[in-house]
Design a protein around this motif. Sequence first.
Motif, mmCIF file in Angstrom:
data_model
loop_
_atom_site.group_PDB
_atom_site.id
_atom_site.type_symbol
_atom_site.label_atom_id
_atom_site.label_comp_id
_atom_site.label_asym_id
_atom_site.label_seq_id
_atom_site.Cartn_x
_atom_site.Cartn_y
_atom_site.Cartn_z
ATOM 1 N N LEU A 1 7.177 15.379 -16.219
ATOM 2 C CA LEU A 1 8.716 15.723 -17.004
ATOM 3 C C LEU A 1 8.452 15.377 -18.642
ATOM 4 O O LEU A 1 9.173 16.709 -19.545
ATOM 5 N N LEU A 2 7.783 14.740 -19.176
ATOM 6 C CA LEU A 2 8.223 14.087 -20.101
ATOM 7 C C LEU A 2 6.967 15.128 -21.013
ATOM 8 O O LEU A 2 7.394 15.143 -22.476
ATOM 9 N N GLN A 3 6.185 15.266 -20.663
ATOM 10 C CA GLN A 3 5.455 16.485 -21.321
ATOM 11 C C GLN A 3 5.483 17.611 -21.327
ATOM 12 O O GLN A 3 5.636 18.767 -22.072
ATOM 13 N N ILE B 1 0.606 5.922 -20.265
ATOM 14 C CA ILE B 1 0.073 6.082 -18.947
ATOM 15 C C ILE B 1 0.638 4.543 -18.643
ATOM 16 O O ILE B 1 -0.884 3.790 -18.534
ATOM 17 N N PRO B 2 1.034 4.422 -18.202
ATOM 18 C CA PRO B 2 1.054 2.585 -17.214
ATOM 19 C C PRO B 2 0.077 2.878 -16.505
ATOM 20 O O PRO B 2 0.684 3.546 -15.279
ATOM 21 N N ALA B 3 -0.576 1.662 -15.817
ATOM 22 C CA ALA B 3 -1.192 1.338 -14.579
ATOM 23 C C ALA B 3 -1.230 1.173 -13.763
ATOM 24 O O ALA B 3 -1.334 0.482 -12.397
ATOM 25 N N GLY B 4 0.155 0.447 -13.963
ATOM 26 C CA GLY B 4 1.381 -0.337 -12.566
ATOM 27 C C GLY B 4 2.563 -0.482 -13.467
ATOM 28 O O GLY B 4 3.177 -0.512 -14.450
ATOM 29 N N GLY B 5 3.378 -0.877 -12.664
ATOM 30 C CA GLY B 5 4.625 -2.152 -12.527
ATOM 31 C C GLY B 5 5.787 -0.529 -12.677
ATOM 32 O O GLY B 5 5.080 0.559 -12.260
ATOM 33 N N THR C 1 0.672 -1.175 0.140
ATOM 34 C CA THR C 1 0.030 -0.436 -0.034
ATOM 35 C C THR C 1 0.431 1.228 -0.357
ATOM 36 O O THR C 1 0.767 1.855 -0.801
ATOM 37 N N LYS C 2 1.910 1.197 0.457
ATOM 38 C CA LYS C 2 2.572 2.604 0.911
ATOM 39 C C LYS C 2 3.846 2.745 -0.787
ATOM 40 O O LYS C 2 3.641 3.226 -0.859
ATOM 41 N N LEU C 3 3.920 1.082 -0.888
ATOM 42 C CA LEU C 3 4.841 1.485 -2.099
ATOM 43 C C LEU C 3 4.147 2.095 -3.282
ATOM 44 O O LEU C 3 4.493 2.801 -3.693
ATOM 45 N N ARG C 4 2.710 1.966 -3.230
ATOM 46 C CA ARG C 4 1.966 1.897 -4.485
ATOM 47 C C ARG C 4 1.477 3.020 -4.834
ATOM 48 O O ARG C 4 1.734 4.045 -5.200
ATOM 49 N N GLY C 5 1.508 3.928 -3.348
ATOM 50 C CA GLY C 5 1.487 5.913 -2.754
ATOM 51 C C GLY C 5 3.211 6.042 -3.384
ATOM 52 O O GLY C 5 3.046 6.437 -4.427
ATOM 53 N N ARG D 1 5.423 8.536 -10.872
ATOM 54 C CA ARG D 1 4.865 8.640 -12.184
ATOM 55 C C ARG D 1 4.464 9.286 -12.680
ATOM 56 O O ARG D 1 4.714 9.763 -13.594
ATOM 57 N N ALA D 2 3.925 9.817 -11.938
ATOM 58 C CA ALA D 2 2.783 11.758 -11.687
ATOM 59 C C ALA D 2 4.214 12.504 -12.047
ATOM 60 O O ALA D 2 4.267 12.867 -13.414
#
Length: 479
Positions: free
Chosen positions: A391-393, A404-408, A375-379, A385-386
Amino acid sequence: MHRWKPNLNSPVPLHRQISAYMLERISSGDWPPGTQIAPQRELCRLFGVNRSTVVTALGQLSALGLIEGRRGGGTRVSPAAAGQSGGWHSYLEEGSHYPNLPAVQAINRLEFEPGLIRLGTGELAPGLLPEQTMMQILGELSCQPQLPLSYEEPLGSLRLRKALSSQLASSGIQADPSSILITSGALQGLQLIAVGLLPRGSTILLEKPSYLYSIHSFQSAGVKFCGLPMDEEGMLISAISAEAARTRAAMLYSIPGFHNPTGVLMSAQRRLEVMETTAALDLPILEDGAYQELWLDSPPLPPLKALDQEGRVLHLGTLSKSVSPGLRLGWVVGPAPVIDRLADIKMQSDYGSSTLSQLVAARWLEGGYHEAHLTKLRGELRSRRAALLELLQVHFAGLAAWNIPAGGFYVWLSLHTPLPPHRLFKAALQAGVLLNTGDLYDRSDGRHLRLSYAYASLPELKAGIVALANIIRHWSNDK
Ligand SMILES: Cc1ncc(COP(=O)(O)O)c(C=O)c1O
């Protein structure tokens, strides 16, 4: 050199025949240090092969330190090749396992050079690993009256397999401990399957690009690859049917959850179609679930193994991507006879994975630490990711497109202008940035980069992306 040609009918790949031939000439002293190697185009003509074959062969000799490129002076036999005739050098190309790609060897080395920004690394930054909890677990274990220091049983620690069995049930996979084999990372699962289940000369279907192209476990076991195109929902079903029939494929390998390197999540519908299509073809599946727990947006889709009623799916898992790659713990889930066969080979390879690692992992799962950590790691991964997407934008608009990856861990960057991967890798390295170029995952790819938001710190991500954008802009404008 004019007379020798590779044997087109030999099962030995052409690039290996060429590198073995050149190695022979160097180690016999026919080509002493300083000998100029003919230009690549000339070698293609002499050997009757294409450029990528010559590049691969030269890359292997270069990785062995036997030849070196000179600025403006072509390629020569290196001084390091002196005095190496007759010793071990002549065996280096003889073993049955292929060497890593030169670029992968370079990455493996450079990842330990301080100061480089690792923009493509496929592991969690040390700060994201659960160091405190692991210290606590180790402390508790050190107070136990006894520590297991012996070999484990062939399938691995029963305690860990029981804990994994409950863990897998939460993802929809019903696996009795007797159908789980503990391995040294998912990579060992792949090795065991390559040598233990697949006949030499057989073909497997897999997504293209794929992680599997960046290692040589299957090719070294004489297994051929047939790459299937993908869209944003995963591998194309029409390609499975067509290629399975054409190649008489032995197995389908897939990474449905946050694919490496593209980050694609196979859709629920596509998963059902993969299961239906392969059932009709009676095609076994190897599902690689290395990243499946790392969902960031919506709760996970059922793994293919959870949809499997017939025991047709072998499922690979690992603690490497979510907890600790250094524990070196993974697992294979499948029908008991298959698991026993793999366990028997594992016993002949290493007599089992580290007993202490298995004990730590069992405690980690039993203690309920895993879910809290995830749970912490996902945060953390969400905010990384954001940051990368922003930065890419700012820096890559007009230069590339990306998903835009939904995970990994991965964003698959698609450059508007293709650039030679070797040159890009070198130029980025000179700017202090280590890249994973797309050709590692699909040899013919000259357009993609695998970016990871899991490793570099946010300031490093920023500096790395700015440096990379400058290099690419400069070259794209030159074209
Ligand atoms: C898809 C996939 N499978 C398997 C592995 C192997 O991981 P490990 O052996 O550390 O479990 C990796 C590592 O990068 C991977 O990306």
